[in-house]
Enzyme design. Structure first.
Site, mmCIF file in Angstrom:
data_model
loop_
_atom_site.group_PDB
_atom_site.id
_atom_site.type_symbol
_atom_site.label_atom_id
_atom_site.label_comp_id
_atom_site.label_asym_id
_atom_site.label_seq_id
_atom_site.Cartn_x
_atom_site.Cartn_y
_atom_site.Cartn_z
ATOM 1 C CE LYS A 1 -1.880 1.456 7.529
ATOM 2 N NZ LYS A 1 -1.620 2.608 7.869
ATOM 3 C CG HIS B 1 5.182 -17.533 2.967
ATOM 4 N ND1 HIS B 1 5.890 -16.744 1.722
ATOM 5 C CD2 HIS B 1 5.845 -18.760 3.100
ATOM 6 C CE1 HIS B 1 6.747 -17.560 1.259
ATOM 7 N NE2 HIS B 1 6.740 -18.688 2.021
ATOM 8 N NE ARG C 1 -3.781 -2.054 2.171
ATOM 9 C CZ ARG C 1 -4.800 -2.069 1.710
ATOM 10 N NH1 ARG C 1 -5.156 -1.026 0.900
ATOM 11 N NH2 ARG C 1 -5.764 -3.152 1.735
ATOM 12 C CE1 TYR D 1 -1.631 -4.159 7.383
ATOM 13 C CE2 TYR D 1 -0.996 -3.861 9.607
ATOM 14 C CZ TYR D 1 -1.463 -3.275 8.283
ATOM 15 O OH TYR D 1 -1.891 -2.111 8.512
#
Length: 137
Positions: A103, A115, A85, A118
């Site tokens: 992000k 894997h 993002r 976040y």
């Protein structure tokens, strides 16, 4: 293509007129590149990657991921199935595994993100120069 970029399947590859792509870069089927994106030399993009308003360094490998408003240094590997993002910054030799979302995060040189991860609003990993040499953060 006349400048040394290889498109495996031109009818399925979409590149905006505002995009810059370096020599010896491979754009695989289903790739969409939009906005003010710049892609370096010797990259392998796709299949099915979407890149918008981002800077991609030399020799990067991006597999089937979405990258928006991000900056990738040289030799970065992303994906497949990742979402970078806006505000993401990946330094040299970073590896982002499958199904990772990032992000507003700076990921330091040589860091590997596993894997199903976040990362948000953070600064992690990498090497910082110190007067006595390099140290790991």
């Amino acid at each position: 293509m006349a400048d040394g970029v290889t498109l495996i399947d031109p009818p399925s590859t979409f590149v905006d007129a505002t995009v810059q792509v370096g020599m010896d870069t491979l754009l695989q089927p289903g790739v969409i590149v939009q906005g003010t994106t710049r892609i370096g030399v010797g990259c392998d993009i796709g299949p099915n990657a979407v890149i918008k308003d981002s800077i991609i360094g030399d020799e990067c490998r991006i597999q089937g991921s979405i990258i928006e408003g991000s900056s990738l240094a040289h030799r970065v590997q992303v994906g497949p199935y990742c979402h970078l993002r806006p505000g993401t910054r990946l330094e040299e030799d970073v590896h982002i595994g499958n199904y990772v979302e990032v992000k507003e995060t700076a990921v330091g040189r040589g860091t590997k993100v596993g894997h199903f991860s976040y990362l948000g609003d953070a600064e992690i990993g990498g090497w910082r120069e110190h007067r006595s040499g390099y140290r790991y953060l």
